[in-house]
Write an enzyme that holds these catalytic residues in place. Sequence first.
Site, short mmCIF file in Angstrom:
data_model
loop_
_atom_site.label_atom_id
_atom_site.label_comp_id
_atom_site.label_asym_id
_atom_site.label_seq_id
_atom_site.Cartn_x
_atom_site.Cartn_y
_atom_site.Cartn_z
N CYS A 117 -79.95 -26.32 123.94
CA CYS A 117 -80.18 -24.58 123.06
C CYS A 117 -78.97 -24.05 123.58
CB CYS A 117 -81.25 -23.98 122.50
SG CYS A 117 -82.11 -25.19 122.08
N ALA A 143 -75.61 -23.08 122.92
CA ALA A 143 -74.71 -21.25 122.39
C ALA A 143 -75.91 -19.99 123.26
CB ALA A 143 -75.13 -21.57 121.08
N GLY A 195 -73.23 -20.58 125.32
CA GLY A 195 -73.15 -21.32 126.73
C GLY A 195 -72.98 -21.21 128.40
N GLY A 196 -73.05 -19.65 128.46
CA GLY A 196 -73.45 -19.50 130.00
C GLY A 196 -73.82 -19.83 130.97
N LYS A 197 -74.58 -20.68 130.66
CA LYS A 197 -75.51 -21.11 131.88
C LYS A 197 -75.38 -23.17 131.83
CE LYS A 197 -80.12 -18.90 130.38
NZ LYS A 197 -79.73 -18.05 129.25
N ASP A 211 -83.75 -23.23 126.91
CA ASP A 211 -83.35 -22.06 126.53
C ASP A 211 -83.65 -21.78 125.29
OD1 ASP A 211 -83.37 -18.95 127.97
OD2 ASP A 211 -80.92 -19.31 126.69
N CYS A 263 -85.79 -15.35 125.95
CA CYS A 263 -85.19 -14.26 126.70
C CYS A 263 -86.18 -13.02 125.67
CB CYS A 263 -83.39 -13.61 126.50
SG CYS A 263 -83.66 -14.25 124.61
#
Length: 444
Positions: free
Chosen positions: A258, A260, A262-264, A327, A380
């Site tokens: 999952c 978007a 895209g930080g991880k 995530d 989160c």
Amino acid sequence: MDKCRVVALNVLNGVIGEGAYSNILLSKSINESDLNEKDRALVTEIVYGTLKYKYTIDKILMFFINRDLIKLDISVLNMLRASIYQIKYLTKVPEFAVVNEAVDIIKKLNGIGASKFINGVLRNYLRQKDANFIGEKEIEKICFQYSFLPWMAELFIKQYGNEKAMEIMQGSNEVPTVSARVNVLKTSYDKAIERLKTDGFSVEEGYASPEAITIIKGKNIEHNKSFISGYITVQDESAMLVAPSMELTDNMIVFDMCSAPGGKTTHISEIMNNTGKVTAFDIHKNKLRLIGSNAGRLGITNIKLTEMDSSKYDEKFYEVADRVLIDVPCSGLGLIRKKPEIKWTKSERNLRDILKLQRDIMETSAKYVKKHGVLMYSTCTLNKEENEDNLNWFLNIHKDFEIEPLYFGKAPNIMYNKSGSVTIIPNKYMDGFFICKLRKHGRC
């Protein structure tokens, strides 16, 4: 008419009245305005503060208004909310200026009748600021103090106990710092800090992540050449802890189910030195394009973008990946300090409805992990049904997986659960978060 407060009012109308996302609409509205830095900061303060303390503010307004607040014109109601926020919570704004500006704005927008109503309510509040606006029940006092709906406050108290629940609610009301992750493919930590200082930013080392830089002061970081050139990425410190926990090495095959925004995903690529293959899955094609653009800025070439519903099993990926990150979509209760409208837009039903999707993604993703590989689970949110309860459900079905404990240092807001998972309580530096590492064994 005060442009600053007009912009704030328009953003509040869009968020509360039309369901817009506060961070997106606020950024767009500020960028399209001709406000100076000081006024931009005040708009941001008014918008986020009013959204954050809406429950408390509405309790105060109901004390003075003998009708349902929802029956008021949206601009009138939000002008009242923003004004009460400034009077109650902002010490540097003169009370008379708040009232006068509110009256002036509403007179031009809604006419003299509405402006007289605004004037009457606000002046009544000024005369009775110390009145008792709440009942005698303890939960009412808690909700008024921290400005949370009763069901959400009761959820945190039930799941975490009184002391931790208060920490969660207090942390959710903190003004968040901006944190940046250093891109080791392009620069070193020390050089990244020096560049930012040279460009006029006040910075310090991160709170919990060794790759984090905390931005104390400076203009929009995403317009800075360090960001544009790909030396840094804006990311919350809680999210920065996920990828380094996956035991990544060069040339691995990694799935981000999952992915978007895209930080991880990009963090995984950076840790793997841009080797191997990172497949970024997402159900939204437009969001995948944003990940591709971000990867290009960072100089990353090992990410494959794949449009897919990660809750649906695809047999061609069976036991293909060394590492799989899920995530999962969640209720987002850990993000309130950055998206305060979550307090008012989420319901108990929202929390229940998302569990099936999360479990479908867990069930599907487990099949893609190679034997002895790692399945990383993160959210989160701070709702234990989406965190610990989901893991208990998963482990009861999948005896070939077990939790491997994580450790992120001694920061007081990091909770180490008995199972080995980690819960992060929100504070000034970190979002509320949940992280768990699962190892897949060869046995069944």
